[in-house]
Every structure is written in C-alpha cells, then in structure tokens.
Design a protein around this motif. Structure first.
Motif, PDB file in Angstrom:
ATOM      1  N   GLN A  13      -1.379  -5.437   5.337  1.00  0.00           N
ATOM      2  CA  GLN A  13      -2.396  -4.645   6.006  1.00  0.00           C
ATOM      3  C   GLN A  13      -2.274  -3.196   5.553  1.00  0.00           C
ATOM      4  O   GLN A  13      -1.169  -2.676   5.400  1.00  0.00           O
ATOM      5  CB  GLN A  13      -2.235  -4.721   7.521  1.00  0.00           C
ATOM      6  CG  GLN A  13      -3.285  -3.952   8.308  1.00  0.00           C
ATOM      7  CD  GLN A  13      -3.023  -3.962   9.811  1.00  0.00           C
ATOM      8  OE1 GLN A  13      -1.881  -3.853  10.249  1.00  0.00           O
ATOM      9  NE2 GLN A  13      -4.072  -4.111  10.598  1.00  0.00           N
ATOM     10  N   ASN A  14      -3.409  -2.557   5.333  1.00  0.00           N
ATOM     11  CA  ASN A  14      -3.433  -1.152   4.939  1.00  0.00           C
ATOM     12  C   ASN A  14      -2.871  -0.292   6.075  1.00  0.00           C
ATOM     13  O   ASN A  14      -3.362  -0.373   7.200  1.00  0.00           O
ATOM     14  CB  ASN A  14      -4.879  -0.745   4.624  1.00  0.00           C
ATOM     15  CG  ASN A  14      -4.995   0.643   4.030  1.00  0.00           C
ATOM     16  OD1 ASN A  14      -4.262   1.557   4.384  1.00  0.00           O
ATOM     17  ND2 ASN A  14      -5.950   0.802   3.129  1.00  0.00           N
ATOM     18  N   PRO A  15      -1.851   0.540   5.819  1.00  0.00           N
ATOM     19  CA  PRO A  15      -1.265   1.356   6.886  1.00  0.00           C
ATOM     20  C   PRO A  15      -2.199   2.426   7.425  1.00  0.00           C
ATOM     21  O   PRO A  15      -1.996   2.932   8.531  1.00  0.00           O
ATOM     22  CB  PRO A  15      -0.044   1.990   6.211  1.00  0.00           C
ATOM     23  CG  PRO A  15      -0.368   1.997   4.766  1.00  0.00           C
ATOM     24  CD  PRO A  15      -1.164   0.746   4.538  1.00  0.00           C
ATOM     25  N   MET A  56       6.959  -2.052  -0.824  1.00  0.00           N
ATOM     26  CA  MET A  56       6.524  -0.671  -0.644  1.00  0.00           C
ATOM     27  C   MET A  56       7.067  -0.140   0.683  1.00  0.00           C
ATOM     28  O   MET A  56       7.222  -0.892   1.641  1.00  0.00           O
ATOM     29  CB  MET A  56       5.003  -0.578  -0.633  1.00  0.00           C
ATOM     30  CG  MET A  56       4.327  -0.943  -1.935  1.00  0.00           C
ATOM     31  SD  MET A  56       4.595   0.247  -3.267  1.00  0.00           S
ATOM     32  CE  MET A  56       3.602   1.639  -2.711  1.00  0.00           C
ATOM     33  N   PHE A  57       7.374   1.171   0.728  1.00  0.00           N
ATOM     34  CA  PHE A  57       7.677   1.831   1.992  1.00  0.00           C
ATOM     35  C   PHE A  57       6.913   3.156   1.993  1.00  0.00           C
ATOM     36  O   PHE A  57       6.189   3.456   1.050  1.00  0.00           O
ATOM     37  CB  PHE A  57       9.189   1.998   2.182  1.00  0.00           C
ATOM     38  CG  PHE A  57       9.811   3.126   1.407  1.00  0.00           C
ATOM     39  CD1 PHE A  57      10.276   4.261   2.049  1.00  0.00           C
ATOM     40  CD2 PHE A  57       9.963   3.059   0.022  1.00  0.00           C
ATOM     41  CE1 PHE A  57      10.860   5.301   1.333  1.00  0.00           C
ATOM     42  CE2 PHE A  57      10.541   4.088  -0.695  1.00  0.00           C
ATOM     43  CZ  PHE A  57      10.991   5.220  -0.040  1.00  0.00           C
ATOM     44  N   LYS A  58       7.037   3.928   3.050  1.00  0.00           N
ATOM     45  CA  LYS A  58       6.147   5.076   3.234  1.00  0.00           C
ATOM     46  C   LYS A  58       6.232   6.111   2.113  1.00  0.00           C
ATOM     47  O   LYS A  58       5.274   6.845   1.867  1.00  0.00           O
ATOM     48  CB  LYS A  58       6.415   5.753   4.586  1.00  0.00           C
ATOM     49  CG  LYS A  58       7.815   6.338   4.731  1.00  0.00           C
ATOM     50  CD  LYS A  58       8.009   6.961   6.098  1.00  0.00           C
ATOM     51  CE  LYS A  58       9.406   7.525   6.270  1.00  0.00           C
ATOM     52  NZ  LYS A  58       9.725   8.614   5.349  1.00  0.00           N
ATOM     53  N   ASP A  59       7.359   6.180   1.417  1.00  0.00           N
ATOM     54  CA  ASP A  59       7.527   7.187   0.368  1.00  0.00           C
ATOM     55  C   ASP A  59       7.645   6.597  -1.030  1.00  0.00           C
ATOM     56  O   ASP A  59       7.974   7.317  -1.974  1.00  0.00           O
ATOM     57  CB  ASP A  59       8.775   8.033   0.651  1.00  0.00           C
ATOM     58  CG  ASP A  59       8.646   8.850   1.928  1.00  0.00           C
ATOM     59  OD1 ASP A  59       7.535   9.349   2.199  1.00  0.00           O
ATOM     60  OD2 ASP A  59       9.641   8.978   2.669  1.00  0.00           O
ATOM     61  N   GLY A  60       7.405   5.310  -1.190  1.00  0.00           N
ATOM     62  CA  GLY A  60       7.541   4.712  -2.517  1.00  0.00           C
ATOM     63  C   GLY A  60       7.791   3.225  -2.434  1.00  0.00           C
ATOM     64  O   GLY A  60       7.107   2.497  -1.711  1.00  0.00           O
ATOM     65  N   PHE A  61       8.812   2.737  -3.184  1.00  0.00           N
ATOM     66  CA  PHE A  61       9.137   1.315  -3.095  1.00  0.00           C
ATOM     67  C   PHE A  61      10.622   1.065  -3.333  1.00  0.00           C
ATOM     68  O   PHE A  61      11.314   1.856  -3.972  1.00  0.00           O
ATOM     69  CB  PHE A  61       8.300   0.482  -4.079  1.00  0.00           C
ATOM     70  CG  PHE A  61       8.563   0.720  -5.550  1.00  0.00           C
ATOM     71  CD1 PHE A  61       9.646   0.132  -6.204  1.00  0.00           C
ATOM     72  CD2 PHE A  61       7.703   1.503  -6.308  1.00  0.00           C
ATOM     73  CE1 PHE A  61       9.876   0.341  -7.554  1.00  0.00           C
ATOM     74  CE2 PHE A  61       7.915   1.720  -7.656  1.00  0.00           C
ATOM     75  CZ  PHE A  61       9.006   1.133  -8.273  1.00  0.00           C
ATOM     76  N   TYR A  68       0.822  -1.211   0.000  1.00  0.00           N
ATOM     77  CA  TYR A  68       0.000   0.000   0.000  1.00  0.00           C
ATOM     78  C   TYR A  68       0.857   1.263   0.000  1.00  0.00           C
ATOM     79  O   TYR A  68       1.941   1.291   0.574  1.00  0.00           O
ATOM     80  CB  TYR A  68      -0.862   0.049   1.259  1.00  0.00           C
ATOM     81  CG  TYR A  68      -2.033  -0.895   1.288  1.00  0.00           C
ATOM     82  CD1 TYR A  68      -3.296  -0.484   0.875  1.00  0.00           C
ATOM     83  CD2 TYR A  68      -1.888  -2.194   1.767  1.00  0.00           C
ATOM     84  CE1 TYR A  68      -4.394  -1.339   0.936  1.00  0.00           C
ATOM     85  CE2 TYR A  68      -2.970  -3.057   1.835  1.00  0.00           C
ATOM     86  CZ  TYR A  68      -4.221  -2.624   1.418  1.00  0.00           C
ATOM     87  OH  TYR A  68      -5.305  -3.466   1.480  1.00  0.00           O
ATOM     88  N   THR A  69       0.309   2.320  -0.592  1.00  0.00           N
ATOM     89  CA  THR A  69       0.881   3.649  -0.407  1.00  0.00           C
ATOM     90  C   THR A  69       0.591   4.104   1.017  1.00  0.00           C
ATOM     91  O   THR A  69      -0.279   3.547   1.702  1.00  0.00           O
ATOM     92  CB  THR A  69       0.281   4.648  -1.405  1.00  0.00           C
ATOM     93  OG1 THR A  69      -1.159   4.592  -1.324  1.00  0.00           O
ATOM     94  CG2 THR A  69       0.729   4.334  -2.822  1.00  0.00           C
ATOM     95  N   ASN A  70       1.317   5.112   1.474  1.00  0.00           N
ATOM     96  CA  ASN A  70       1.238   5.540   2.872  1.00  0.00           C
ATOM     97  C   ASN A  70      -0.151   6.043   3.263  1.00  0.00           C
ATOM     98  O   ASN A  70      -0.577   5.905   4.415  1.00  0.00           O
ATOM     99  CB  ASN A  70       2.278   6.628   3.141  1.00  0.00           C
ATOM    100  CG  ASN A  70       2.512   6.852   4.618  1.00  0.00           C
ATOM    101  OD1 ASN A  70       2.533   5.911   5.407  1.00  0.00           O
ATOM    102  ND2 ASN A  70       2.697   8.093   5.009  1.00  0.00           N
ATOM    103  N   VAL A 103      -1.869  -1.126 -10.511  1.00  0.00           N
ATOM    104  CA  VAL A 103      -2.298  -0.264  -9.413  1.00  0.00           C
ATOM    105  C   VAL A 103      -3.792  -0.439  -9.170  1.00  0.00           C
ATOM    106  O   VAL A 103      -4.592  -0.415 -10.111  1.00  0.00           O
ATOM    107  CB  VAL A 103      -1.999   1.223  -9.721  1.00  0.00           C
ATOM    108  CG1 VAL A 103      -2.433   2.107  -8.546  1.00  0.00           C
ATOM    109  CG2 VAL A 103      -0.515   1.414  -9.997  1.00  0.00           C
ATOM    110  N   TYR A 104      -4.137  -0.607  -7.890  1.00  0.00           N
ATOM    111  CA  TYR A 104      -5.540  -0.740  -7.499  1.00  0.00           C
ATOM    112  C   TYR A 104      -5.957   0.494  -6.724  1.00  0.00           C
ATOM    113  O   TYR A 104      -5.355   0.847  -5.717  1.00  0.00           O
ATOM    114  CB  TYR A 104      -5.720  -1.983  -6.622  1.00  0.00           C
ATOM    115  CG  TYR A 104      -7.154  -2.295  -6.268  1.00  0.00           C
ATOM    116  CD1 TYR A 104      -8.012  -2.883  -7.186  1.00  0.00           C
ATOM    117  CD2 TYR A 104      -7.637  -2.020  -4.988  1.00  0.00           C
ATOM    118  CE1 TYR A 104      -9.321  -3.187  -6.852  1.00  0.00           C
ATOM    119  CE2 TYR A 104      -8.945  -2.319  -4.648  1.00  0.00           C
ATOM    120  CZ  TYR A 104      -9.783  -2.916  -5.577  1.00  0.00           C
ATOM    121  OH  TYR A 104     -11.073  -3.212  -5.243  1.00  0.00           O
TER     122      TYR A 104
END
Length: 306
Positions: free
Chosen positions: A267-269, A83-88, A44-46, A61-62
């Motif tokens: 899990q969605n952050p 994925m990480f908080k600012d991208g991947f 997930y994106t942040n 992309v969903y």
C-alpha cells in the motif's frame, strides 16, 4: 567506381542496422524498454511518488506512469528487498562487475541504491525471507543455516540494524512459511503467512495467533492504517484487507491471474487508496481506487508502454 558504390552500400546497411538496434532498445512511444528477470520484492518511497522493484540485475523504478532503469548504482541482485521510510534494506548477491564479495549479507541504502552500506553477515549468507518495519526498522529473517551471529537455523529479529539478533520461538505457527511482513510503526508486531493460513505476533515472533483468513497465503504486507493485506491462492486468487483493530476483513477485487498467484503486495504510504501487487509470472498491477479496479503495467516481466 563500383568499389566506392559498394562502400556506400555497406555504409547504408550498417546505418540501417544501427537504427534497428536503437528501435529494439526503445518501444514505439520512445520510452526505454524495461524488463524484469526476477521480482524479489517491491515498495514505495516515503512520499509515495516512486515504486522500487529489484529485478535480478539492479532496480526498476516506477514514477509518473513510467518504468525506468536507474543509471547510478551497481546492478546488484537484491533478495529479501524491503523499502523503509528513508531507503531500503536488502540481502542478495553483488553485480558481476562489482568489487563486493558474494553474498552481500544484509545491506542498507539511503540514496536509492546509488551506494549501499554493509550491515551484517557480509560474505556469509543471503536471506530470501526478510522483513523490515517501514518506520521501526526492525529486521526479521528466516535464517537457513548457522552463521557468525546465529547459532542455528530459525526465525530471528534485530532491533539495532543487524548488530545483534534474538531467536524467536514461533509458538502457534502451523504449516510451511511462505510470506513475511513487519508492522510499519508498531515494534514487535510481525506476521507470517503459511500454506495453512495467516499468523500474527505482537512479541517479536515468540507467540502467534491465527487470524480468520484461511487457505494458502502467497503474499502478506502491513498497510499504513493498521491494516493487513493478505493474498491467498487455493482454487482461485483472493486478496483481503484486515482491519487489525477490529479483526474485520474485506475481500478486494483482483484480476483473475489464472494459474498465477500474487507474490508481493504493498500500500502506498502517502495514499491509502493506492495498492500495487506483483505475481509469480512477473505481472504487476496498480490500483488507485482502494482495490476496486486495477491497471496492469508489467506483463510477464516486460513493462507496458505508458
């Protein structure tokens, strides 16, 4: 006149063929047909609004209930995707029309794959087993061979964006490693799933403790409330959520995939009740009620129309 009629006839046939081709490219709801040749990670994106999945020929992309294929960025074959908080972060192979060399080593993107930054081991290695902390950005890899930064095969970690690496001892691990995950916020905390259970380390993988979940682990992921998601496959598929503060585990309800198994779970952050998992046969399910019910939106690598 007959010749002119034939021209009109063939023109009509060609027009019909173009319409058919257009219909093949789009499903009946008008959405673009989206397929997944492979699935080598998901996340997930942040803000929790988008899900990114590497599919051999670029990203999928969903968002808002619909899968799309980004039009910007090269269609690289991403492996070890995180994925990480600012991208991947990812490893893998360049797209056929790319001017990048093969393999990619470790790369990073902060603009959703429009461009990638080469971090380390470019042209040297492709990591399939890789995990990155969502906020710590610590990188863990199973290194298959000696390279310019690692003296021998083994389990390594980096705390400085792949500039330097330390080899972990892996004390306490039993069985063959299958799945790997890094804690999103706690440095040094990493878990490895094997065919003999799930193992947790708090010292960058030097020493591991075996947790209570038994069976062969097919997927593992840290949630965003200090929990751990563990999928197992023995006679049947099971999915557990472990509270790492108490070590208590709860088994979540999952659809019966038959001979299939869960390959990735997240899990969605931004929404603790939303989970997504993919299977080896390229099915994808999403739950919006903490794993009580699931909706399938990809069937054997083909997105289901919204």
């Amino acid at each position: 006149m007959r010749k002119r009629n034939n021209i009109y006839k063939w023109g009509s046939i060609l027009s019909s063929l173009l319409v058919i081709v257009s219909l093949i490219a789009f499903n009946v709801s008008g959405e673009e047909k989206v397929t997944f040749t492979h699935i080598h990670g998901l996340g997930y994106t942040n803000d929790g609004e988008e899900i990114y999945v590497p599919a051999h020929d670029g990203l999928r992309v969903y968002k808002d209930g619909t899968w799309t294929i980004p039009t910007e960025g090269s269609k690289h074959d991403y492996m070890g995707f995180n994925m990480f908080k600012d991208g991947f972060y990812s490893s893998g192979h360049p797209a056929p029309n790319s001017d990048l060399a093969n393999p990619l080593g470790i790369v990073k993107s902060t603009n959703k794959g429009k461009t990638i930054e080469k971090l380390a081991l470019y042209k040297e290695i492709d990591f399939h087993g890789m995990a990155v902390g969502y906020k710590t950005e610590e990188i863990y890899v199973f290194n298959p061979t000696k390279n310019s930064q690692m003296d021998q095969p083994g389990f390594y970690y980096s705390t400085d964006e792949a500039k330097t690496w330390e080899q972990s001892k892996l004390a306490g691990i039993e069985g063959q490693a299958i799945a790997l995950a890094a804690h999103p916020t706690k440095k040094g905390v990493v878990t490895v799933g094997t065919n003999q259970g799930i193992f947790l380390s708090e010292d960058h993988g030097n020493n591991f403790e075996k947790l209570s979940i038994t069976g062969s682990v097919s997927a593992v992921s840290f949630g965003h409330q200090n929990n751990l998601l563990v999928a197992t496959k023995t006679d049947e598929v099971s999915l557990f959520q472990i509270d790492l503060s108490t070590q208590e585990s709860v088994e979540l309800n999952v659809p019966d995939p038959g001979e299939d198994a869960i390959s990735y779970i997240k899990q969605n952050p931004a929404n603790k009740d939303e989970f997504i998992f993919a299977t080896h046969k390229k099915d994808i399910y999403i739950s919006n009620d903490a794993g009580n019910t699931w909706n399938q939106n990809v069937d054997e690598g083909v997105a289901i129309p919204h």
